[in-house]
Design a protein around this motif. Structure first.
Motif, PDB file in Angstrom:
ATOM      1  N   UNK A 108       0.846  -1.186   0.000  1.00  0.00           N
ATOM      2  CA  UNK A 108       0.000   0.000   0.000  1.00  0.00           C
ATOM      3  C   UNK A 108       0.883   1.238   0.000  1.00  0.00           C
ATOM      4  N   UNK A 109       0.422   2.296  -0.658  1.00  0.00           N
ATOM      5  CA  UNK A 109       1.171   3.544  -0.596  1.00  0.00           C
ATOM      6  C   UNK A 109       0.924   4.212   0.750  1.00  0.00           C
ATOM      7  N   UNK A 110       1.611   5.342   1.003  1.00  0.00           N
ATOM      8  CA  UNK A 110       1.544   5.968   2.314  1.00  0.00           C
ATOM      9  C   UNK A 110       0.146   6.487   2.627  1.00  0.00           C
ATOM     10  N   UNK A 111      -0.559   6.988   1.620  1.00  0.00           N
ATOM     11  CA  UNK A 111      -1.919   7.476   1.862  1.00  0.00           C
ATOM     12  C   UNK A 111      -2.839   6.342   2.298  1.00  0.00           C
ATOM     13  N   UNK A 112      -2.746   5.208   1.631  1.00  0.00           N
ATOM     14  CA  UNK A 112      -3.570   4.062   1.999  1.00  0.00           C
ATOM     15  C   UNK A 112      -3.193   3.532   3.375  1.00  0.00           C
ATOM     16  N   UNK A 113      -1.899   3.545   3.658  1.00  0.00           N
ATOM     17  CA  UNK A 113      -1.442   3.108   4.982  1.00  0.00           C
ATOM     18  C   UNK A 113      -2.008   4.015   6.069  1.00  0.00           C
ATOM     19  N   UNK A 114      -1.994   5.322   5.812  1.00  0.00           N
ATOM     20  CA  UNK A 114      -2.563   6.268   6.778  1.00  0.00           C
ATOM     21  C   UNK A 114      -4.055   6.028   6.974  1.00  0.00           C
ATOM     22  N   UNK A 115      -4.746   5.683   5.901  1.00  0.00           N
ATOM     23  CA  UNK A 115      -6.179   5.418   6.003  1.00  0.00           C
ATOM     24  C   UNK A 115      -6.453   4.158   6.829  1.00  0.00           C
ATOM     25  N   UNK A 116      -5.676   3.113   6.589  1.00  0.00           N
ATOM     26  CA  UNK A 116      -5.816   1.905   7.395  1.00  0.00           C
ATOM     27  C   UNK A 116      -5.524   2.193   8.867  1.00  0.00           C
ATOM     28  N   UNK A 117      -4.465   2.981   9.114  1.00  0.00           N
ATOM     29  CA  UNK A 117      -4.106   3.327  10.487  1.00  0.00           C
ATOM     30  C   UNK A 117      -5.203   4.138  11.154  1.00  0.00           C
ATOM     31  N   UNK A 118      -5.818   5.051  10.404  1.00  0.00           N
ATOM     32  CA  UNK A 118      -6.900   5.867  10.965  1.00  0.00           C
ATOM     33  C   UNK A 118      -8.090   5.003  11.336  1.00  0.00           C
ATOM     34  N   UNK A 119      -8.403   4.018  10.497  1.00  0.00           N
ATOM     35  CA  UNK A 119      -9.540   3.142  10.799  1.00  0.00           C
ATOM     36  C   UNK A 119      -9.271   2.290  12.038  1.00  0.00           C
ATOM     37  N   UNK A 120      -8.109   1.675  12.101  1.00  0.00           N
ATOM     38  CA  UNK A 120      -7.787   0.833  13.258  1.00  0.00           C
ATOM     39  C   UNK A 120      -7.718   1.674  14.528  1.00  0.00           C
ATOM     40  N   UNK A 121      -7.167   2.874  14.433  1.00  0.00           N
ATOM     41  CA  UNK A 121      -7.096   3.754  15.605  1.00  0.00           C
ATOM     42  C   UNK A 121      -8.486   4.138  16.093  1.00  0.00           C
TER      43      UNK A 121
END
Length: 259
Positions: A108-121
């Motif tokens: 995943x690119x950094x934007x997608x990684x940030x989105x996954x992190x935001x959801x899990x958080x």
């Protein structure tokens, strides 16, 4: 005139003035501070996008509710730092089962990684992704970082972060190419066999010192040829092959000359 004066000093006048002041203040705040509203909207959008990515790529193992199953851990409460580390280093999603997840090119690119992190958080409170200031090696103390690293990390990662073998097919990876953010997140979250070094164990300033020390190791060995920085193993091999080999060669040459 007396009646007019009485109306101007009505007992409800302070209440009316207070309501007008609150109305004006609220209007000015709404007009002059739209940034927080847009930030909240962006956060909601990231969470929604992250949920879609999670359901498509992670729910098969971690479950649609992220509570885990069998030997797969729950993600509720791991925070954005764990997601950014695991996904950003390519360890997740895993390609196959093994003793431990191996780093590979991120899927995943950094934007997608940030989105996954935001959801899990959003599923529960947990460690957050560090700021740029927290991982800036220029602000760290190399000597302090060396002492902290050799006390807490060198038994697995080697005294200079070159990595090393563990039991049951596991290993401590080399840290020379790991980004500063991922080093901080690894200390904060304790992935796989690594213990968790929370802020009560190693403070944020000390974590930055460790990062400064590890970045300094990438500049090369001040003592010359590092031999892989594997310590007595490579040094002993060098002595046996080169040192003893040279002595044997000299002995054979002397014997041949004398005969």
């Amino acid at each position: 005139m007396k009646a007019l004066a009485a109306r101007r000093h009505h007992r409800l006048t302070p209440v009316v003035l207070l309501l007008l002041a609150l109305l004006v203040t609220g209007g000015l705040y709404a007009a002059l501070a739209p940034t927080s509203a847009s930030a909240d909207t962006a956060a909601v959008d990231d969470i929604a996008a992250g949920e879609k990515l999670f359901l498509a790529n992670c729910a098969t193992c971690h479950g649609v509710d992220a509570e885990g199953r069998d030997e797969v851990p729950s993600l509720i409460g791991v925070g954005s730092a764990a997601v950014n580390f695991q996904v950003g280093t390519g360890r997740m999603p895993m390609q196959m089962n093994g003793p431990q997840a191996v780093a590979k090119p991120a899927q995943f690119d950094q934007e997608q990684t940030n989105q996954l992190a935001a959801y899990v958080a959003s599923l529960g409170p947990g460690p957050s992704t560090p700021t740029a200031e927290q991982v800036d090696p220029a602000l760290g103390d190399i000597s302090e970082g060396a002492a902290i690293f050799r006390t807490n990390c060198a038994m697995c990662h080697n005294a200079v972060g070159a990595g090393g073998a563990l039991s049951e097919g596991k290993f401590a990876p080399s840290l020379w190419e790991t980004t500063e953010t991922h080093i901080y997140e690894a200390m904060l979250t304790g992935p796989q066999s690594m213990p968790v070094f929370n802020d009560a164990t190693i403070t944020p300033e000390e974590k930055r010192d460790v990062i400064a020390f590890l970045v300094d190791q990438r500049e090369g060995s001040a003592g010359g040829l590092s031999l892989g920085s594997l310590g007595p193993v490579s040094e002993g091999l060098w002595i046996w092959i080169i040192g003893i080999g040279s002595l044997i060669g000299c002995a054979v040459w002397i014997g041949a000359k004398s005969s």
